[in-house]
Every structure is written in structure tokens, then in C-alpha cells.
Write a protein that holds these residues in place. Sequence first.
Motif, PDB file in Angstrom:
ATOM      1  N   LYS B 210      44.131  45.366  32.664  1.00 47.49           N
ATOM      2  CA  LYS B 210      44.304  44.427  33.768  1.00 47.49           C
ATOM      3  C   LYS B 210      43.443  43.185  33.573  1.00 47.49           C
ATOM      4  O   LYS B 210      43.850  42.071  33.938  1.00 47.49           O
ATOM      5  N   ALA B 212      42.693  41.956  30.674  1.00 41.14           N
ATOM      6  CA  ALA B 212      43.364  41.168  29.636  1.00 41.14           C
ATOM      7  C   ALA B 212      44.489  40.351  30.255  1.00 41.14           C
ATOM      8  O   ALA B 212      44.654  39.170  29.945  1.00 41.14           O
ATOM      9  N   HIS B 213      45.247  40.954  31.146  1.00 41.03           N
ATOM     10  CA  HIS B 213      46.345  40.225  31.785  1.00 41.03           C
ATOM     11  C   HIS B 213      45.840  39.130  32.717  1.00 41.03           C
ATOM     12  O   HIS B 213      46.500  38.101  32.886  1.00 41.03           O
ATOM     13  N   GLU B 214      44.708  39.350  33.345  1.00 47.73           N
ATOM     14  CA  GLU B 214      44.129  38.320  34.204  1.00 47.73           C
ATOM     15  C   GLU B 214      43.635  37.127  33.386  1.00 47.73           C
ATOM     16  O   GLU B 214      43.531  36.012  33.890  1.00 47.73           O
ATOM     17  N   ASP B 271      50.257  43.497  24.842  1.00 49.85           N
ATOM     18  CA  ASP B 271      51.690  43.424  25.179  1.00 49.85           C
ATOM     19  C   ASP B 271      52.573  43.575  23.947  1.00 49.85           C
ATOM     20  O   ASP B 271      53.595  42.888  23.807  1.00 49.85           O
ATOM     21  N   GLU B 386      36.292  46.167  40.022  1.00 51.29           N
ATOM     22  CA  GLU B 386      37.116  45.037  40.462  1.00 51.29           C
ATOM     23  C   GLU B 386      38.544  45.139  39.926  1.00 51.29           C
ATOM     24  O   GLU B 386      39.496  44.780  40.608  1.00 51.29           O
ATOM     25  N   PHE B 387      38.668  45.632  38.712  1.00 45.25           N
ATOM     26  CA  PHE B 387      39.993  45.687  38.078  1.00 45.25           C
ATOM     27  C   PHE B 387      40.545  47.106  38.014  1.00 45.25           C
ATOM     28  O   PHE B 387      41.442  47.385  37.224  1.00 45.25           O
ATOM     29  N   LYS B 393      42.653  54.434  41.844  1.00 42.41           N
ATOM     30  CA  LYS B 393      42.209  54.329  43.241  1.00 42.41           C
ATOM     31  C   LYS B 393      42.902  55.388  44.081  1.00 42.41           C
ATOM     32  O   LYS B 393      42.299  55.983  44.969  1.00 42.41           O
ATOM     33  N   PRO B 466      58.800  39.686  27.931  1.00 41.47           N
ATOM     34  CA  PRO B 466      57.690  40.325  28.657  1.00 41.47           C
ATOM     35  C   PRO B 466      58.213  41.415  29.579  1.00 41.47           C
ATOM     36  O   PRO B 466      59.275  41.249  30.194  1.00 41.47           O
ATOM     37  N   ARG B 467      57.510  42.514  29.625  1.00 39.80           N
ATOM     38  CA  ARG B 467      57.859  43.625  30.512  1.00 39.80           C
ATOM     39  C   ARG B 467      56.581  44.168  31.121  1.00 39.80           C
ATOM     40  O   ARG B 467      55.515  44.057  30.538  1.00 39.80           O
ATOM     41  N   VAL B 468      56.720  44.801  32.271  1.00 38.58           N
ATOM     42  CA  VAL B 468      55.521  45.162  33.030  1.00 38.58           C
ATOM     43  C   VAL B 468      54.725  46.267  32.350  1.00 38.58           C
ATOM     44  O   VAL B 468      53.556  46.120  32.085  1.00 38.58           O
ATOM     45  N   ASP B 471      50.641  48.162  33.349  1.00 45.49           N
ATOM     46  CA  ASP B 471      50.021  47.374  34.425  1.00 45.49           C
ATOM     47  C   ASP B 471      51.040  47.238  35.540  1.00 45.49           C
ATOM     48  O   ASP B 471      51.614  46.184  35.766  1.00 45.49           O
ATOM     49  N   SER B 472      51.222  48.345  36.241  1.00 49.18           N
ATOM     50  CA  SER B 472      52.357  48.459  37.162  1.00 49.18           C
ATOM     51  C   SER B 472      51.967  48.070  38.577  1.00 49.18           C
ATOM     52  O   SER B 472      50.793  47.985  38.926  1.00 49.18           O
ATOM     53  N   ARG B 473      52.977  47.856  39.381  1.00 49.74           N
ATOM     54  CA  ARG B 473      52.787  47.570  40.797  1.00 49.74           C
ATOM     55  C   ARG B 473      52.707  48.896  41.564  1.00 49.74           C
ATOM     56  O   ARG B 473      53.434  49.836  41.254  1.00 49.74           O
TER      57      ARG B 473
END
Lengths: 334, 481
Positions: B210, B212-214, B271, B386-387, B393, B466-468, B471-473
Motif C-alpha cells: 500500500k 508503494a501504491h501511495e 504491479d 498507517e498503511f 484490521k 493496471p488491475r487492483v 491492494d483491494s477495497r
Amino acid sequence: MVAPSFLARAALALTIALGGLLVAPAAITAAAAAETTDATDTVGVTIGAVDLDGPAIVEVPVTVRNQSTAALRTLTVSFRGPVGWQVAPASRSVSGAVKPGAGATVTFSVRVPERRPGFHLRTFTATATYRGGDGAGAAVGTRVERSGEPMADLAAAFNNTGITDESATAAGNFDGAGNSFSAQKLADVGLGRGAEVEALGATLAMPDVAPGTADNVASGGQAVKVSGSGNALVLLGSGSSFSATGTVTVFYTDGTSSTAETGLPNWSFQETDAHGATLVASSVGRNRPDGYGDAAYQYRVFANSVPLTAGKTVDFVVLPTNSALHVFAMGLAG
Amino acid sequence: MQTTSITTPDTTPDTKLATGFSRRSVLGSAAAVGGAALGIGALTAGATPARAAGQRTMVNQAFEAHEIVRIGLIGLGNRGSGMARGWADIPGAHVVAVCDIRADRAKRVADDLVARGKTRPKEYGGERGSFKQMLDREELDLVYIATPWEFHYDQARNSMLAGAHVAVELPIATELNELWDLVNTSEMTRKHLLLAENCSYGRNELAMLKMAHEGVFGDITHGAGGYLHDLRALLFNDGYYTDDWRRLWHTRSTASFYPMHGLAPIAAAMDINRGDRAVTLAATATAPRGLADYRERFVPRDHRSWKEEYINGDRISCEITTSGGRTISAEHNVSQPRPYSRINSIEGSRGLFEDYVGGDSTGARVYAEPLHSGDTWRGFKELRQEFDHWLWKELEDDASGSGHGGMDYILQWRLIQTMRAGLVPDIDVYDSAMWCSPVPLSVESLAKKGKPVEIPDFTRGNWRKPRVGLDSRQTEMPPVP
């Protein structure tokens, strides 16, 4: 007409685009962004809205509008997001010509990370290169998306412990190596807890917090509310490196903004006027993890200022993105 | 059970365990048999076989939604039996069949599940083909395979052909033509096959992803990962690895057998197959010293291992380049004394992250501008918080006490969730094939004195999208009916 140079036109396009941001510091709407291309006889680049609700892959349209009197040929559009964000593809070519008065839209995929708490400005830049058209050869469009709200005051942004009591030094870490200012030695030179400080025309207050607790902002692009007007924004603090510099962005209540470079000298050994700063006070020695020491050296607090746009009221300030630049206090002068 | 008809012949290899392997094939596995039978032949690195008619990409292919996921387990040794409880504990997952070549293991796992209040699964076992009986007789939505490496390919392929999605322990296959065949079979059957890469769900790894993506590390340029684990005592243990299967791989070939635990998280952070692509691999190998030295000091002279010659280098290093100008170092060393590490490091234009260095309670350290200055490492704890990935969680309490620090449970929960909710899996057959490709490609590169060899594009061009991925929702586990 005589076409301006490539650099001049690129700069013009960028300035106009940023003007869009200045008018609407919240997420620029597509309409607002479109205004950045209204200049006649030019080639304009407009970036569509970017949904920051990640993690997600979002599609972002970029439109190149040909307002000139000649067709655009061999048009290629490249796109970049914030550093580290994945954009695919990096560039796209447009086949055929774009006639005067017409536009071409290409789409890029952007990996948007999870929305983070706090205030963030996300900058996207599209560059069009072409032949023909206005003859400039390139045009740049920028879009800035904002998320989150500024913090209420500087204290809310405190994230570093730079001052400790000589009897309890371990909590300090001003410089990343566990060292900190001595609360006693700062008080000796008028910089005790909550002390008022006159600097560069501003009246500032040292942090009113106990030694050994977070008392300064190691700058990382934090957005902080600052209300009022004046000639300059004054920063009180010190650097933890010889390159504690960066860009301060001031946002005004009318939606506009201004930027300026600033910096603070390293807390010791660097010239006191480095980066245009002014020495406020020098304290003797510093607190190390194992106690007070280094008494042969001076550890200093400085002030520096950035100009404000005359006649405007400040809404909030975005600090530089350089954690070596530590801010104890911030206020308005004039 | 319902099966998908595909006109490829049964390629069940007549695999021999123990010392019966030939070194004539690349790795000494039964791969060449399957590949030849499929018409793939002896693929060289980089070659891309054409898609057969009716075969379509599995990129962004969602699972069909399952109210309940019916699971069959193949392989109930240390890993398989350990994972059985986890599968059974996931809401909406039912372990309906268990299989092991040793029937007593199937009974033991079934007994254990019953003792935990679960419905007794059907038991299969007693012979090498028992898993086929299970596939023929049971309606399975998911097959989990935890057998010795040499069986993974065949069992995974047959599971897809039988109509089930498949999760396979590392590696999914050991030969290039096997990897391609699994890709093709997945595309043809429309069944997902994924590497059960639990380390992709490590808490540090997911936070690193996360970040890295940020963009915390800026533009990523390099990463390093691997599997550095002193397995000597286990390799020579009588019974831990059934029939000594894992030690015997060290007698067959010089190869990076098992770098995926470290490689996969780095590939995710870059990625790979989701905007970038691994393009070349160059391997180096040290001399094999560790196992023989251990045997000399600790293994009785009458032990069967004294008939073996260990030829796999103690450290196999693979340098991978990507289309985006990045590099990845993938290491493998299980035969020398050392504390455990998957390396798990990444760096870019704005900072870097290093795991397994004891930075703080997370074991990691970080340095990233503009957050940090002074060229001084910071512990990872604050940034990890934070990430922190939503899976941790949400599932930290449930995962505590499960295998490998909770990674196993997170992997199992997320796979079942994506299947039940009809989501796109976090890991697909293309990821799995790429992550496992260093096994055969290291052999090929070493045969060419370390020259780079091409890594196949298993996505056949779809890597550019690009695909998710991991690092999913955040989404909910569907309620259990």
C-alpha cells in the motif's frame, strides 16, 4: 501571429492551468479545468476529474483542444500522476489530424491508492506534443485534486519532539538521531514554553507544551489553518539538515493561492542566514539520548518569511514536503 | 461431479518418488511427459504458445458467486493437515472431502474436523490415484493441494478439468511447459488456479504494497525477496517430509526451487502483470556445501541419505528485470545455518523499506523522503499502522494463533470471500505462473552460464492493464445462509 517559443507556451499553459487551481482550490471541476483552455489561438490540454476514492483503477480523460487556425498532426499525449502512482499507458498517440476548433480525447488508467486521512493535494500533468497547430510543439495541462481538510492550528500538526528537559532527554528526536534542544537552555535565551517571540515583524509563540512531547512540525506537506492578513507569513523553527528547504503554499479565502520557497538553516554549524533566514536565538549545547551535552556548540532557532498576496485573507497554509524543516510556530507579519 | 470437456489427453505422469528420478529432464520431474502430450513440447524461455480455439484470458475474471464453498483437500501431511482446520473455520466454507495417498491421514484429518464440530468429510486415500476418485465423485468448488512439488501440476490440472477452482501450494509446477499448460487449462476451463502464497498476505508485505501504491517510496526501481530458511534439520528428519521428497529435489537439479514467498510480494508491489512485466531472469548458483556438511556432522552413516549426492547450490540467486526498468533479486537458500528471512525489501526514488532487519517490533525499517531526513533508519511500526491493510484490521483477532503469524488464515478467508461474493481473485494463474517461473528458468539460465533468459508473458499481452490485485477495497464476507 508569431508563435511563442515552446518553453514560453508550455509555461503559459501550465500557469493557466494552475490558475484554475487558484480559483478553485477544492477539487477542480471539469468545467473549471476546461477554463484553462479558453485562450484563443492556442492548443490547450484539459484533464478530467480524478476520483480519489481508492484503492481502484480509474479512467482519466485528457482532452487536447485545438483553438489555433491550423490542424494538429502527430499528436501524442503523455500523462503523469503523483510520484509513484501507476499510470498506463505512459503516453498515447492520436491518429490523424485534429482540425482547428476540434479536440481529441485520450484516456489513461490510474491506480488510485486508498484514500488517506488528512489533507492531500494530488497533482496530475498531461503533456501534448504535436506538429502544426499553434506552432508551439507542446502544451501542458495540470490538474490538482484535493482531499481532506486543513488542521485547525499548527499544534494539531505537531509530529516531532524537538525540546526535552535535561533530566529526561530520551523522548527527544529533533534530528533523527535522538538529539533535541534543551528546554532549560532555550528558556535562558527567551524561548521557554509558550514564550512570545518577535521575529520578522510577527509575534509568535513558542509551543505551549511540556518538554518531551510533540512540539514542532517536521514538514511533510501538512495543511494548517492560519487566519488573517498581512505582508508575510513567518515561520519559526530550525533545520535538521543543511537542506531544510521547500515550497510553502498559501491558500486565501477567495480561493486563490500563492507559493514561495523558504528554508531554515541546520540547527548547528550552518551559516545563520542560509536560505535567507534570520537567527532568533542560540542555545548552548543540546540534549542527547544519554543526557545534556555538546556544550561547546550552539543550537539555534531561526525565522524566515514568505510574502503574501496583498489585500487577501489567508485561509490555510501547506507546509513544504521536507521533514528536515521543523516549525515551532507560524504567524502573519504586517 | 460436473466436468468440463477438453480434448487434451490424460497426462497423469507415472511419477516415482524417492531416488527414481532421471536427471535427463530439466528438473528431473515428470514434466516433459505432460508437456509433450499436450503438444507444447520442450518450451524454451520466452516462447509464447498460441491460444487454442475457445480459450480466453482469465484477467479480471470474477468467480461465480458461491453461497457455500465446497472444498476438497489433496495432501494431508504437515502443511495440508495444518491448513485443514483453517479452511473449515472460514464462514461459508465446508471441507467436504479429504484425500491423501496415506489413508490414515485422511481419517485423522476427518476425525479432527468432526471433533471440532464440523460435518465429517468423505475420505479418499490409499493410492496415488485416489485424488482422481475424489474429483470424479465429489461436487467441489475449490481444491486445495498440499502434496510434494512433483504432484502439483498434475493434480491442479485435473482439478480444473473436473470443474473446480484450485489453490496450490508452492510451486504450482516446476517446468515451463507445465506452467503454460496450467495457464491454458485455466483459460479453457474458466476455472481459477492460484498459488496459495500466504506471504502475499503478510502484514508487513501488505503495508509495504500500500505504501508503494501511495508513492511513499517514489518510483519503485528495485526489490529483493526470497526464501532463506535453514531447513537442514527438517530435510534430514525421518518423516517430516514424507519419503524425503523435499531433500531429494536437492539431488536432481540446480534450481531456485522456492523463492516465491519473497518474490511474490515484491512482484505485487511492482504491479507485475498489472502494468509492468518481468522480462528476463539471470541466475547464479553457489557450490552445494550445506547439506553434505550437515549430514557429515549430524546424520548416522547408515542413514539412507548417505547414498545421495546433493547438487543444488546452497544459494541460488535470480536477477529479474522488468519492462518498466526495474530489477528484482530473488534468492533461495535452505541448506545453510541462518536466521529466517524472506528479505522483503523495496526501494525507489523517494525511499526504501527493509524487512527482517530488526528495526522495531515489526522487524522492519524504513526511510522515505519527505517523512524522514538525516539518513537515519526509522522503525516500521508507525507507518505499518498507517498503511495497515483492511484484511488485517478486520481479521487480526480471528487470525491470531493461526499458521505463520496469521497469514494462512488471511489467505484462506480472503479466497473464500472472493469466491462467495463473486469477486475477482487477488492472485490469478498469471501471477502464479510468473512467480513460479524462476524454478525452470533458473535451470535454463544456469545451463547458459548465467546468461539472462526471457521470462514468458503468461498474460499474452494483458500485463499492460493496471488491475487492483492484493491492494483491494474493503468488502464484507457474505452472510452464511
